[in-house]
Structure formats: C-alpha cells, structure tokens
Design a protein around this motif. Structure first.
Motif, PDB file in Angstrom:
ATOM      1  N   THR A 189     -27.735  32.323  -3.004  1.00 20.67           N
ATOM      2  CA  THR A 189     -26.604  32.289  -1.552  1.00 20.67           C
ATOM      3  C   THR A 189     -26.088  31.019  -2.805  1.00 20.67           C
ATOM      4  OG1 THR A 189     -28.919  30.077  -0.815  1.00 20.67           O
ATOM      5  CG2 THR A 189     -28.594  32.180   0.367  1.00 20.67           C
ATOM      6  N   GLU A 190     -26.738  31.114  -3.681  1.00 20.18           N
ATOM      7  CA  GLU A 190     -25.843  30.556  -4.483  1.00 20.18           C
ATOM      8  C   GLU A 190     -24.177  31.043  -5.322  1.00 20.18           C
ATOM      9  OE1 GLU A 190     -28.306  32.271  -6.689  1.00 20.18           O
ATOM     10  OE2 GLU A 190     -28.240  30.880  -5.810  1.00 20.18           O
ATOM     11  N   ASN A 191     -24.698  32.101  -4.718  1.00 18.12           N
ATOM     12  CA  ASN A 191     -23.177  32.310  -5.519  1.00 18.12           C
ATOM     13  C   ASN A 191     -22.180  33.414  -4.425  1.00 18.12           C
ATOM     14  OD1 ASN A 191     -24.253  33.561  -7.828  1.00 18.12           O
ATOM     15  ND2 ASN A 191     -25.347  35.777  -7.516  1.00 18.12           N
ATOM     16  N   VAL A 192     -23.108  33.377  -2.474  1.00 12.55           N
ATOM     17  CA  VAL A 192     -21.774  33.146  -2.078  1.00 12.55           C
ATOM     18  C   VAL A 192     -20.730  31.929  -1.862  1.00 12.55           C
ATOM     19  CG1 VAL A 192     -22.050  33.186   0.254  1.00 12.55           C
ATOM     20  CG2 VAL A 192     -23.848  34.728  -0.062  1.00 12.55           C
ATOM     21  N   GLU A 193     -22.045  30.770  -2.291  1.00 14.72           N
ATOM     22  CA  GLU A 193     -21.268  29.233  -1.788  1.00 14.72           C
ATOM     23  C   GLU A 193     -20.050  29.687  -2.678  1.00 14.72           C
ATOM     24  OE1 GLU A 193     -19.726  26.135  -0.703  1.00 14.72           O
ATOM     25  OE2 GLU A 193     -21.264  27.041   0.392  1.00 14.72           O
ATOM     26  N   ALA A 194     -20.549  30.196  -4.644  1.00 12.86           N
ATOM     27  CA  ALA A 194     -19.212  29.995  -5.309  1.00 12.86           C
ATOM     28  C   ALA A 194     -18.182  31.023  -5.734  1.00 12.86           C
ATOM     29  CB  ALA A 194     -20.692  30.856  -7.118  1.00 12.86           C
ATOM     30  N   ILE A 195     -18.171  32.081  -4.683  1.00 10.29           N
ATOM     31  CA  ILE A 195     -17.348  33.005  -4.174  1.00 10.29           C
ATOM     32  C   ILE A 195     -16.421  32.116  -2.932  1.00 10.29           C
ATOM     33  CG2 ILE A 195     -16.742  34.702  -2.423  1.00 10.29           C
ATOM     34  CD1 ILE A 195     -18.872  36.067  -3.776  1.00 10.29           C
ATOM     35  N   ARG A 196     -17.170  31.529  -1.916  1.00  6.62           N
ATOM     36  CA  ARG A 196     -16.234  30.352  -1.207  1.00  6.62           C
ATOM     37  C   ARG A 196     -15.872  29.441  -1.764  1.00  6.62           C
ATOM     38  NH1 ARG A 196     -21.125  29.407   2.685  1.00  6.62           N
ATOM     39  NH2 ARG A 196     -20.841  30.760   3.960  1.00  6.62           N
ATOM     40  N   ASN A 197     -16.488  28.907  -2.690  1.00  8.01           N
ATOM     41  CA  ASN A 197     -15.518  27.751  -3.787  1.00  8.01           C
ATOM     42  C   ASN A 197     -14.122  28.217  -4.764  1.00  8.01           C
ATOM     43  OD1 ASN A 197     -16.794  26.011  -2.176  1.00  8.01           O
ATOM     44  ND2 ASN A 197     -18.286  25.987  -4.689  1.00  8.01           N
ATOM     45  N   GLU A 198     -14.427  29.728  -5.117  1.00 12.60           N
ATOM     46  CA  GLU A 198     -13.719  30.084  -5.755  1.00 12.60           C
ATOM     47  C   GLU A 198     -12.454  30.771  -4.569  1.00 12.60           C
ATOM     48  OE1 GLU A 198     -11.118  32.575  -8.452  1.00 12.60           O
ATOM     49  OE2 GLU A 198     -12.788  30.531  -9.057  1.00 12.60           O
ATOM     50  N   ASN A 199     -12.429  31.401  -3.016  1.00  7.34           N
ATOM     51  CA  ASN A 199     -11.857  31.169  -2.802  1.00  7.34           C
ATOM     52  C   ASN A 199     -10.832  30.235  -2.431  1.00  7.34           C
ATOM     53  OD1 ASN A 199     -12.179  34.583  -2.456  1.00  7.34           O
ATOM     54  ND2 ASN A 199     -13.547  34.275  -0.805  1.00  7.34           N
ATOM     55  N   THR A 200     -11.840  29.370  -1.851  1.00  5.16           N
ATOM     56  CA  THR A 200     -10.459  27.649  -1.749  1.00  5.16           C
ATOM     57  C   THR A 200      -9.382  27.875  -2.410  1.00  5.16           C
ATOM     58  OG1 THR A 200     -12.733  27.314   0.014  1.00  5.16           O
ATOM     59  CG2 THR A 200     -11.091  25.687  -1.002  1.00  5.16           C
ATOM     60  N   ARG A 201     -10.178  27.811  -4.017  1.00  5.38           N
ATOM     61  CA  ARG A 201      -9.610  27.068  -4.930  1.00  5.38           C
ATOM     62  C   ARG A 201      -8.598  28.584  -5.344  1.00  5.38           C
ATOM     63  NH1 ARG A 201      -8.250  29.023  -9.820  1.00  5.38           N
ATOM     64  NH2 ARG A 201      -9.247  30.311  -9.678  1.00  5.38           N
ATOM     65  N   LEU A 202      -8.731  29.551  -4.665  1.00  8.90           N
ATOM     66  CA  LEU A 202      -7.229  30.616  -4.937  1.00  8.90           C
ATOM     67  C   LEU A 202      -6.267  30.277  -3.850  1.00  8.90           C
ATOM     68  CD1 LEU A 202      -9.241  33.906  -6.280  1.00  8.90           C
ATOM     69  CD2 LEU A 202      -7.571  32.102  -7.127  1.00  8.90           C
ATOM     70  N   LYS A 203      -6.502  30.107  -2.625  1.00 10.29           N
ATOM     71  CA  LYS A 203      -5.433  30.368  -1.570  1.00 10.29           C
ATOM     72  C   LYS A 203      -4.942  28.072  -1.769  1.00 10.29           C
ATOM     73  CE  LYS A 203      -8.939  31.682   2.381  1.00 10.29           C
ATOM     74  NZ  LYS A 203      -9.986  31.479   3.137  1.00 10.29           N
ATOM     75  N   ARG A 204      -5.326  26.989  -2.340  1.00 17.43           N
ATOM     76  CA  ARG A 204      -4.411  26.361  -2.831  1.00 17.43           C
ATOM     77  C   ARG A 204      -3.346  26.754  -3.648  1.00 17.43           C
ATOM     78  NH1 ARG A 204      -9.420  22.580  -4.353  1.00 17.43           N
ATOM     79  NH2 ARG A 204     -10.355  22.902  -2.168  1.00 17.43           N
ATOM     80  N   GLU A 205      -4.040  27.214  -5.274  1.00 12.96           N
ATOM     81  CA  GLU A 205      -2.861  27.881  -6.041  1.00 12.96           C
ATOM     82  C   GLU A 205      -1.961  28.430  -4.985  1.00 12.96           C
ATOM     83  OE1 GLU A 205      -2.912  30.162  -9.222  1.00 12.96           O
ATOM     84  OE2 GLU A 205      -4.526  28.969  -9.243  1.00 12.96           O
ATOM     85  N   LEU A 206      -2.172  29.415  -4.394  1.00 10.49           N
ATOM     86  CA  LEU A 206      -1.364  30.246  -3.758  1.00 10.49           C
ATOM     87  C   LEU A 206      -0.701  29.664  -3.007  1.00 10.49           C
ATOM     88  CD1 LEU A 206      -0.172  32.982  -3.340  1.00 10.49           C
ATOM     89  CD2 LEU A 206      -1.606  33.211  -1.402  1.00 10.49           C
ATOM     90  N   GLU A 207      -0.646  28.546  -1.821  1.00 12.20           N
ATOM     91  CA  GLU A 207      -0.035  28.037  -1.340  1.00 12.20           C
ATOM     92  C   GLU A 207       0.789  26.787  -2.181  1.00 12.20           C
ATOM     93  OE1 GLU A 207       1.027  27.059   2.532  1.00 12.20           O
ATOM     94  OE2 GLU A 207      -0.295  29.168   2.406  1.00 12.20           O
ATOM     95  N   ALA A 208       0.334  25.902  -3.791  1.00 11.52           N
ATOM     96  CA  ALA A 208       1.222  25.209  -4.232  1.00 11.52           C
ATOM     97  C   ALA A 208       2.442  27.054  -5.100  1.00 11.52           C
ATOM     98  CB  ALA A 208       0.424  25.226  -5.666  1.00 11.52           C
ATOM     99  N   LEU A 209       2.088  27.678  -5.360  1.00 12.28           N
ATOM    100  CA  LEU A 209       3.235  28.711  -5.737  1.00 12.28           C
ATOM    101  C   LEU A 209       4.263  29.128  -4.374  1.00 12.28           C
ATOM    102  CD1 LEU A 209       0.652  31.055  -7.382  1.00 12.28           C
ATOM    103  CD2 LEU A 209       2.050  29.614  -8.237  1.00 12.28           C
ATOM    104  N   LYS A 210       3.810  29.036  -3.818  1.00 13.29           N
ATOM    105  CA  LYS A 210       5.164  29.173  -2.209  1.00 13.29           C
ATOM    106  C   LYS A 210       5.836  28.371  -2.145  1.00 13.29           C
ATOM    107  CE  LYS A 210       1.916  31.892   0.198  1.00 13.29           C
ATOM    108  NZ  LYS A 210       0.903  32.051   2.145  1.00 13.29           N
ATOM    109  N   GLN A 211       5.323  26.822  -1.972  1.00 15.97           N
ATOM    110  CA  GLN A 211       5.966  25.756  -2.332  1.00 15.97           C
ATOM    111  C   GLN A 211       6.755  25.513  -3.596  1.00 15.97           C
ATOM    112  OE1 GLN A 211       3.503  22.405  -1.623  1.00 15.97           O
ATOM    113  NE2 GLN A 211       2.562  22.888   0.664  1.00 15.97           N
ATOM    114  N   PHE A 212       5.943  25.613  -4.753  1.00 12.90           N
ATOM    115  CA  PHE A 212       6.852  25.941  -5.947  1.00 12.90           C
ATOM    116  C   PHE A 212       8.424  26.598  -5.281  1.00 12.90           C
ATOM    117  CE2 PHE A 212       7.576  27.099 -10.378  1.00 12.90           C
ATOM    118  CZ  PHE A 212       9.075  26.123 -10.954  1.00 12.90           C
TER     119      PHE A 212
END
Length: 93
Positions: free
Chosen positions: A68-91
C-alpha cells in the motif's frame, strides 16, 4: 443509469492504461464493478449522503498485495505533477 451505459462508463473510466480511479457509486454500481473486475480492490472513502446513497470509492484494478505504500507514493507523485503542470500553465499565460 442503464446497465449498458454504466458498463461503457466503466470501460471508459479505465481506458488508456488507467487502473486506479476514485468514483462516486451506489451499492448496485459497486456490485457491477465487482462483476466486471472481480480482482479489483475497492475501498470506500466516504459515506453516502444523498437520496441515491452514493459514496466515493477508490477502485484499483491492479492491486499489489502488501504494498500500500506504493499506492501512496503514486498519489504523492500525481499531486506533485498536477502542481507542476498548473505552474507551467500559469507561466505560459
């Protein structure tokens, strides 16, 4: 939702390599998911509170037992990627 429409909805929800989704479903719809994907891991994440008694569920079509720790790691990575994508869109704007 008719059974054929729901089956199409499920197929589309898990298309293109997607194996994990959070969906708001009724008990009848959960039973259909269990029939269509018998090895899926289904975890209720909220209580039903409307007239149709729908609740949120995490559905994992490829559960890895004991990891289950792998699922949590994937969720965290997805969240990080979403934030990065939003920052790129704003830029870009």
């Amino acid at each position: 939702m008719a059974a054929d429409d729901f089956n199409k909805f499920l197929s589309e929800s898990f298309s293109e390599g997607v194996y994990f989704r959070e969906l708001r479903l009724s008990q009848k719809e959960i039973d259909a998911v269990k029939t269509m994907y018998p090895t899926a891991l289904i975890k209720r994440t909220s209580e039903g509170n409307d007239g149709q008694s729908k609740a949120w569920y995490e559905i994992n079509l490829l559960p890895v037992e004991g990891q289950t720790e792998n699922v949590e790691a994937i969720r965290n990575e997805n969240t990080r990627l979403k934030r990065e994508l939003e920052a790129l869109k704003q830029f870009k704007n």
